[in-house]
Enzyme design. Structure first.
Site, PDB file in Angstrom:
ATOM      1  CG  ASP A  87      39.254  29.466  37.626  1.00  0.00           C
ATOM      2  OD1 ASP A  87      39.096  28.253  37.846  1.00  0.00           O
ATOM      3  OD2 ASP A  87      40.251  30.099  38.015  1.00  0.00           O
ATOM      4  CG  HIS A  91      39.480  32.478  33.350  1.00  0.00           C
ATOM      5  ND1 HIS A  91      40.814  32.174  33.177  1.00  0.00           N
ATOM      6  CD2 HIS A  91      39.322  32.799  34.656  1.00  0.00           C
ATOM      7  CE1 HIS A  91      41.449  32.322  34.333  1.00  0.00           C
ATOM      8  NE2 HIS A  91      40.567  32.701  35.249  1.00  0.00           N
TER       9      HIS A  91
END
Length: 170
Positions: free
Chosen positions: A10, A157
């Site tokens: 992400d 992430h």
């Protein structure tokens, strides 16, 4: 029956480690799925072009990272399609995968993703790697390896220094 592991990242609000992560993936000849927000789209077009050029998949993570079930249908659709349209217009890239911010969804928003021509992607492994207080590298690596299994979908992430540090050791 496959030994495939799916690496997803992400990339929403910061581009701190994305270029280094891309360097590592290129060195290891690994492809990933990067779920981006409109903020990342606006701030990092060269990085997005690099992702495309290097064969990574770019998925939709909404414009503003909202709690999708709390939005009315028109606003939820705009959160997805405004980014989809921007990617298509700028890069000729049609996003096929969607990830709900924070994994928050409802039957209505699941159906909306499908109606917009995308598939929802969740994960089988994630940890608190998005915190400003980053977890230690070695324990994070050991935990990630511990949960490897065929078909695993890892959610990491790109804003995490920990992930950037251990990714090359996998």
């Amino acid at each position: 029956s496959s030994n495939t592991i799916y690496l997803t990242m992400d990339v929403g609000f910061a581009n701190d480690y994305t270029e280094g992560i891309l360097d590592t993936l290129k060195e290891k000849n690994v492809k990933a799925v990067f779920f981006i927000t409109k903020m990342f789209f606006d701030s990092s077009p060269d990085t997005i072009q690099r992702m495309i050029n290097e064969g990574h998949i770019i998925g939709n993570h909404t414009c503003n990272h909202p709690d999708m079930p709390s939005l009315d249908t028109d606003k939820a659709e705009a959160e997805m399609m405004d980014l989809w349209n921007a990617m298509n217009e700028k890069f000729g890239y049609q996003m096929k995968l969607f990830r709900f911010p924070e994994g928050c969804f409802s039957d209505r928003t699941l159906a909306l993703v499908e109606n917009c021509g995308m598939k929802s992607v969740f994960w089988s492994y994630a940890y608190n790697d998005y915190s400003t207080k980053q977890p230690e590298v070695q324990p994070s690596y050991e935990k990630a390896v511990k949960y490897l299994h065929p078909g695993a979908i890892y959610l990491l992430h790109a804003s995490s220094s920990t992930n950037a540090a251990f990714l090359g050791d996998w």
